[in-house]
Design a protein around this motif. Structure first.
Motif, PDB file in Angstrom:
ATOM      1  N   ASP A   1       5.065  -3.950  -3.032  1.00  0.00           N
ATOM      2  CA  ASP A   1       4.062  -3.440  -2.314  1.00  0.00           C
ATOM      3  C   ASP A   1       3.311  -4.692  -1.970  1.00  0.00           C
ATOM      4  OD1 ASP A   1       4.312  -0.905  -3.079  1.00  0.00           O
ATOM      5  OD2 ASP A   1       2.972  -0.844  -4.828  1.00  0.00           O
ATOM      6  N   HIS A   2       3.101  -4.905  -0.584  1.00  0.00           N
ATOM      7  CA  HIS A   2       2.517  -6.220  -0.065  1.00  0.00           C
ATOM      8  C   HIS A   2       1.530  -5.943   0.775  1.00  0.00           C
ATOM      9  CE1 HIS A   2       3.076  -9.343   3.354  1.00  0.00           C
ATOM     10  NE2 HIS A   2       2.434  -9.707   2.557  1.00  0.00           N
ATOM     11  N   ASP A   3       0.215  -6.720   0.703  1.00  0.00           N
ATOM     12  CA  ASP A   3      -0.805  -6.394   1.414  1.00  0.00           C
ATOM     13  C   ASP A   3      -1.138  -7.638   1.744  1.00  0.00           C
ATOM     14  OD1 ASP A   3      -3.570  -6.070   2.227  1.00  0.00           O
ATOM     15  OD2 ASP A   3      -4.396  -5.933   0.358  1.00  0.00           O
ATOM     16  N   PRO A   4      -0.926  -7.867   3.255  1.00  0.00           N
ATOM     17  CA  PRO A   4      -1.083  -8.992   3.864  1.00  0.00           C
ATOM     18  C   PRO A   4      -2.199  -9.707   3.949  1.00  0.00           C
ATOM     19  CG  PRO A   4       0.273  -7.635   5.496  1.00  0.00           C
ATOM     20  CD  PRO A   4      -0.202  -6.864   3.982  1.00  0.00           C
ATOM     21  N   ALA A   5      -3.417  -8.887   3.632  1.00  0.00           N
ATOM     22  CA  ALA A   5      -4.909  -9.252   3.820  1.00  0.00           C
ATOM     23  C   ALA A   5      -5.210  -9.584   2.207  1.00  0.00           C
ATOM     24  CB  ALA A   5      -5.791  -8.128   4.181  1.00  0.00           C
ATOM     25  N   GLY A   6      -4.305  -9.413   1.297  1.00  0.00           N
ATOM     26  CA  GLY A   6      -4.658  -9.837   0.083  1.00  0.00           C
ATOM     27  C   GLY A   6      -4.582 -11.259  -0.343  1.00  0.00           C
ATOM     28  N   ARG A   7      -4.853 -11.569  -1.745  1.00  0.00           N
ATOM     29  CA  ARG A   7      -4.753 -12.891  -2.155  1.00  0.00           C
ATOM     30  C   ARG A   7      -3.345 -13.053  -2.290  1.00  0.00           C
ATOM     31  NH1 ARG A   7      -6.631 -13.541  -7.200  1.00  0.00           N
ATOM     32  NH2 ARG A   7      -6.435 -15.869  -7.196  1.00  0.00           N
ATOM     33  N   ALA A   8      -3.019 -14.298  -2.137  1.00  0.00           N
ATOM     34  CA  ALA A   8      -1.164 -14.989  -2.048  1.00  0.00           C
ATOM     35  C   ALA A   8      -0.938 -14.904  -3.879  1.00  0.00           C
ATOM     36  CB  ALA A   8      -0.779 -16.142  -1.492  1.00  0.00           C
TER      37      ALA A   8
ATOM     38  N   VAL B   1       1.925  -7.966  -4.492  1.00  0.00           N
ATOM     39  CA  VAL B   1       1.869  -9.316  -3.676  1.00  0.00           C
ATOM     40  C   VAL B   1       0.988  -9.442  -2.682  1.00  0.00           C
ATOM     41  CG1 VAL B   1       3.906  -9.301  -2.528  1.00  0.00           C
ATOM     42  CG2 VAL B   1       2.891 -11.510  -2.966  1.00  0.00           C
ATOM     43  N   GLY B   2       0.233 -10.407  -2.417  1.00  0.00           N
ATOM     44  CA  GLY B   2      -0.794 -10.297  -1.229  1.00  0.00           C
ATOM     45  C   GLY B   2      -0.359 -11.566  -0.471  1.00  0.00           C
ATOM     46  N   GLY B   3      -1.202 -11.787   0.611  1.00  0.00           N
ATOM     47  CA  GLY B   3      -1.124 -12.842   1.741  1.00  0.00           C
ATOM     48  C   GLY B   3      -0.069 -12.695   2.761  1.00  0.00           C
ATOM     49  N   PRO B   4      -0.041 -13.370   3.918  1.00  0.00           N
ATOM     50  CA  PRO B   4       1.038 -13.353   4.827  1.00  0.00           C
ATOM     51  C   PRO B   4       2.283 -13.829   4.553  1.00  0.00           C
ATOM     52  CG  PRO B   4      -0.597 -15.287   5.015  1.00  0.00           C
ATOM     53  CD  PRO B   4      -1.207 -14.646   3.775  1.00  0.00           C
ATOM     54  N   PRO B   5       3.394 -13.356   5.129  1.00  0.00           N
ATOM     55  CA  PRO B   5       4.637 -13.398   4.569  1.00  0.00           C
ATOM     56  C   PRO B   5       5.009 -14.789   3.981  1.00  0.00           C
ATOM     57  CG  PRO B   5       4.735 -12.414   6.713  1.00  0.00           C
ATOM     58  CD  PRO B   5       3.325 -12.723   6.576  1.00  0.00           C
TER      59      PRO B   5
ATOM     60  N   ALA C   1       2.906 -17.149   2.861  1.00  0.00           N
ATOM     61  CA  ALA C   1       2.060 -17.532   1.406  1.00  0.00           C
ATOM     62  C   ALA C   1       2.703 -16.291   0.353  1.00  0.00           C
ATOM     63  CB  ALA C   1       0.670 -17.315   1.703  1.00  0.00           C
ATOM     64  N   ALA C   2       3.073 -15.236   0.792  1.00  0.00           N
ATOM     65  CA  ALA C   2       3.578 -14.184  -0.303  1.00  0.00           C
ATOM     66  C   ALA C   2       4.802 -14.528  -0.898  1.00  0.00           C
ATOM     67  CB  ALA C   2       3.508 -12.657   0.547  1.00  0.00           C
ATOM     68  N   GLY C   3       5.672 -15.022  -0.029  1.00  0.00           N
ATOM     69  CA  GLY C   3       6.891 -15.532  -0.443  1.00  0.00           C
ATOM     70  C   GLY C   3       6.909 -16.669  -1.437  1.00  0.00           C
ATOM     71  N   ALA C   4       5.775 -17.318  -1.239  1.00  0.00           N
ATOM     72  CA  ALA C   4       5.738 -18.670  -2.270  1.00  0.00           C
ATOM     73  C   ALA C   4       5.262 -18.070  -3.532  1.00  0.00           C
ATOM     74  CB  ALA C   4       4.623 -19.544  -1.458  1.00  0.00           C
ATOM     75  N   ALA C   5       4.286 -17.038  -3.264  1.00  0.00           N
ATOM     76  CA  ALA C   5       3.675 -16.388  -4.422  1.00  0.00           C
ATOM     77  C   ALA C   5       4.582 -15.615  -5.374  1.00  0.00           C
ATOM     78  CB  ALA C   5       2.487 -15.348  -4.086  1.00  0.00           C
ATOM     79  N   ILE C   6       5.768 -15.171  -4.596  1.00  0.00           N
ATOM     80  CA  ILE C   6       6.773 -14.223  -5.378  1.00  0.00           C
ATOM     81  C   ILE C   6       7.561 -15.534  -6.292  1.00  0.00           C
ATOM     82  CG2 ILE C   6       8.829 -13.039  -4.998  1.00  0.00           C
ATOM     83  CD1 ILE C   6       7.480 -11.633  -2.613  1.00  0.00           C
ATOM     84  N   GLU C   7       7.786 -16.520  -5.419  1.00  0.00           N
ATOM     85  CA  GLU C   7       8.482 -17.569  -5.994  1.00  0.00           C
ATOM     86  C   GLU C   7       7.876 -18.003  -7.195  1.00  0.00           C
ATOM     87  OE1 GLU C   7      10.554 -21.945  -5.531  1.00  0.00           O
ATOM     88  OE2 GLU C   7      10.699 -20.635  -3.896  1.00  0.00           O
ATOM     89  N   ARG C   8       6.520 -18.437  -7.229  1.00  0.00           N
ATOM     90  CA  ARG C   8       5.897 -18.813  -8.519  1.00  0.00           C
ATOM     91  C   ARG C   8       5.885 -17.850  -9.676  1.00  0.00           C
ATOM     92  NH1 ARG C   8       1.987 -20.121  -4.339  1.00  0.00           N
ATOM     93  NH2 ARG C   8       0.815 -18.553  -4.835  1.00  0.00           N
ATOM     94  N   TRP C   9       5.857 -16.559  -9.353  1.00  0.00           N
ATOM     95  CA  TRP C   9       5.991 -15.418 -10.165  1.00  0.00           C
ATOM     96  C   TRP C   9       7.404 -15.494 -10.881  1.00  0.00           C
ATOM     97  CZ3 TRP C   9       9.714 -11.340 -10.254  1.00  0.00           C
ATOM     98  CH2 TRP C   9       9.403 -10.649 -11.121  1.00  0.00           C
TER      99      TRP C   9
ATOM    100  N   PRO D   1      12.853 -15.483  -1.563  1.00  0.00           N
ATOM    101  CA  PRO D   1      11.923 -14.804  -1.802  1.00  0.00           C
ATOM    102  C   PRO D   1      10.993 -14.007  -0.809  1.00  0.00           C
ATOM    103  CG  PRO D   1      11.871 -16.183  -3.480  1.00  0.00           C
ATOM    104  CD  PRO D   1      12.828 -16.919  -2.312  1.00  0.00           C
ATOM    105  N   ALA D   2      10.791 -14.942   0.263  1.00  0.00           N
ATOM    106  CA  ALA D   2       9.894 -14.293   1.356  1.00  0.00           C
ATOM    107  C   ALA D   2      10.825 -13.228   2.203  1.00  0.00           C
ATOM    108  CB  ALA D   2       9.641 -15.534   2.478  1.00  0.00           C
ATOM    109  N   SER D   3      11.956 -13.050   2.019  1.00  0.00           N
ATOM    110  CA  SER D   3      12.656 -11.898   2.389  1.00  0.00           C
ATOM    111  C   SER D   3      12.284 -10.380   2.073  1.00  0.00           C
ATOM    112  CB  SER D   3      13.890 -11.985   2.321  1.00  0.00           C
ATOM    113  OG  SER D   3      14.405 -11.755   0.781  1.00  0.00           O
ATOM    114  N   ALA D   4      11.482 -10.535   0.858  1.00  0.00           N
ATOM    115  CA  ALA D   4      11.002  -9.217   0.356  1.00  0.00           C
ATOM    116  C   ALA D   4       9.820  -8.700   1.178  1.00  0.00           C
ATOM    117  CB  ALA D   4      10.412  -9.484  -1.166  1.00  0.00           C
ATOM    118  N   VAL D   5       9.070  -9.738   1.897  1.00  0.00           N
ATOM    119  CA  VAL D   5       8.130  -9.387   2.850  1.00  0.00           C
ATOM    120  C   VAL D   5       8.132  -9.646   4.207  1.00  0.00           C
ATOM    121  CG1 VAL D   5       6.177  -9.587   0.726  1.00  0.00           C
ATOM    122  CG2 VAL D   5       6.939 -11.700   2.175  1.00  0.00           C
TER     123      VAL D   5
END
Length: 257
Positions: free
Chosen positions: A103-110, A121-125, A127-135, A244-248
């Motif tokens: 579930d991706h919310d581009p307007a949310g926090r990364a 996950v939140g943030g533009p693609p 930033a969201a991809g980087a957040a997924i990798e951190r997770w 990871p960014a491919s997910a968003v």
């Protein structure tokens, strides 16, 4: 074998099995011995202690030429192998060999986290991809730490710490002081694969080699280890290529899907 420079680094140019191969040479103050690394998407590299003479480096590369040719052939074969997992899917990440919806919310926090069986996950693609990798990194360390703590006693070893990185040439490693390091990408693999790699490195704390004694120790700890090893040989290149960014990020569906 010709010597040249790539940027500010020395390099050696070889011809192996009809292919021109450029081996980069990197001096390192931390290195105690020379080592040659080979991985997908990057040129071969020799890491060299700072005081080693160039002639010694040249001799080392020549001695490793056959080994290097075999490894490069394996990488070319892996690159030509058809993809079977298709990990790069919009709206999906992979955990323990299974797809997990995103579930991706581009307007949310990364930031990313599991909620009710979905990765939120939140943030533009980007930033969201980087957040997924951190997770992935956090969860991989947690999972590998748990395996190491559970298995170390039975193997008869103690480890100092567990870390995760993104190496391109190996799935795990250990140091003489008991520090274990693993690829975060193992979290995408089936649980028995992650488990095997952790046990493999723990066994190295008793047998710091790949001798018969080492493999007997692995066999005792994990009699079915060959299944996990073969899975990595078959699908490891796909884990390495996963972004990871491919997910968003919207993309075309793979053939036949």
């Amino acid at each position: 074998m010709n010597t040249g420079r790539v940027g500010d680094r020395l390099s050696k140019e070889l011809v192996i099995d009809g292919h021109v191969v450029v081996v980069q040479i990197r001096k390192s103050r931390r290195a105690r011995t020379m080592r040659l690394t080979v991985g997908p998407g990057r040129p071969p590299e020799v890491v060299v202690p700072t005081r080693v003479r160039q002639r010694t480096v040249d001799e080392f590369i020549v001695a490793k030429q056959r080994w290097l040719g075999d490894k490069l052939a394996e990488l070319r074969a892996a690159a030509d192998r058809p993809r079977e997992l298709y990990l790069d899917r919009p709206g999906t990440i992979w955990l323990a060999g299974a797809p997990v919806p995103v579930d991706h919310d581009p307007a949310g926090r990364a930031v990313a986290g599991l909620r009710a069986g979905r990765l939120v996950v939140g943030g533009p693609p980007e930033a969201a991809g980087a957040a997924i990798e951190r997770w992935y990194r956090r969860e991989a360390r947690r999972a590998l730490q748990a395996v190491a703590e559970r298995e170390a006693g039975g193997i008869g070893v103690r480890f100092a710490a567990v870390g995760v990185r993104d190496p391109r040439t190996r799935w795990g490693s250990c140091s003489a002081n008991g520090r274990l390091s693993f690829s975060w990408r193992l979290l995408m693999a089936p649980e028995d694969v992650l488990d095997y790699v952790a046990v493999h490195e723990l066994c190295h704390l008793r047998e710091f080699n790949h001798s018969r004694a080492f493999w007997r120790l692995v066999e005792t700890a994990r009699p079915d280890w060959r299944h996990a090893r073969d899975w990595l040989r078959r699908h490891g290149h796909e884990l390495h290529e996963y972004q990871p960014a491919s997910a968003v990020t919207p993309s075309a569906e793979p053939p036949g899907h």
